[in-house]
Design an enzyme around this catalytic site. Sequence first.
Site, mmCIF file in Angstrom:
data_model
loop_
_atom_site.group_PDB
_atom_site.id
_atom_site.type_symbol
_atom_site.label_atom_id
_atom_site.label_comp_id
_atom_site.label_asym_id
_atom_site.label_seq_id
_atom_site.Cartn_x
_atom_site.Cartn_y
_atom_site.Cartn_z
ATOM 1 N N GLY A 46 0.834 -1.192 0.000
ATOM 2 C CA GLY A 46 0.000 0.000 0.000
ATOM 3 C C GLY A 46 0.868 1.241 0.000
ATOM 4 C CD GLN A 51 3.461 5.793 2.594
ATOM 5 O OE1 GLN A 51 2.504 5.244 2.088
ATOM 6 N NE2 GLN A 51 4.441 5.117 3.165
ATOM 7 C CB CYS A 91 5.428 2.331 7.338
ATOM 8 S SG CYS A 91 4.965 3.832 6.469
ATOM 9 C CG LEU A 92 6.721 1.043 1.250
ATOM 10 C CD1 LEU A 92 6.079 1.347 -0.092
ATOM 11 C CD2 LEU A 92 7.835 0.031 1.095
ATOM 12 C CG HIS A 133 -0.303 1.416 7.315
ATOM 13 N ND1 HIS A 133 0.662 1.032 8.225
ATOM 14 C CD2 HIS A 133 0.332 2.213 6.402
ATOM 15 C CE1 HIS A 133 1.828 1.591 7.870
ATOM 16 N NE2 HIS A 133 1.656 2.301 6.784
ATOM 17 C CD GLU A 134 -0.946 2.532 2.819
ATOM 18 O OE1 GLU A 134 -0.513 3.692 2.790
ATOM 19 O OE2 GLU A 134 -0.214 1.545 3.010
ATOM 20 C CG HIS A 137 0.445 6.940 5.475
ATOM 21 N ND1 HIS A 137 1.591 7.453 6.037
ATOM 22 C CD2 HIS A 137 0.706 5.622 5.274
ATOM 23 C CE1 HIS A 137 2.505 6.496 6.156
ATOM 24 N NE2 HIS A 137 1.989 5.358 5.707
HETATM 25 ZN ZN ZN Z 1 2.869 3.532 5.692
#
Ligand code: ZN
Length: 161
Positions: A46, A51, A91-92, A133-134, A137
Amino acid sequence: MAIRNIREVGDKVLLKVSKEVKEVDNKLLTLIEDMLDTMYDAAGVGLAAPQVGVLKRVIVIDVSPEGDDPIILINPVILETDGEQTGDEGCLSVPGKVGTVTRPNYVKVKAFNEKMEEITVEGTELKARALCHEIDHLNGVLYIEKTEGELRNSYTTEEVQ
Ligand code: ZN
């Protein structure tokens, strides 16, 4: 195909609230395409627009094993949640780390697709976790604010979002 630079923890853009999308123009379609490219390139499940430094309410998710089932959500809103799951999350934007987070086990989300048609998406387990999670963000919330215990080092990319 364009891979964008993924912003990492410490970058203030990750703590800001993203703005609602009013219309889908070519710029937004390019953003969505680039977000998918960036997510797949980083082997994530995701990615949220902030991000890649864009404060718009857009997320992409793909929890399929083959990575060929992308879900594009514009202005997503959680309508319903049920149950609970506790598990590892990454998380990226927080590379190399994982932490334990409790999330709903089921979520139902209302959003718009890239044609600005209203859609409803449901998910359990990893999909529910990725959706929560997304969407976090988009509200400037990182999972590291929700972890139980310490962050741990991760050398796998399986759980990264
Ligand atoms: Zn993330």
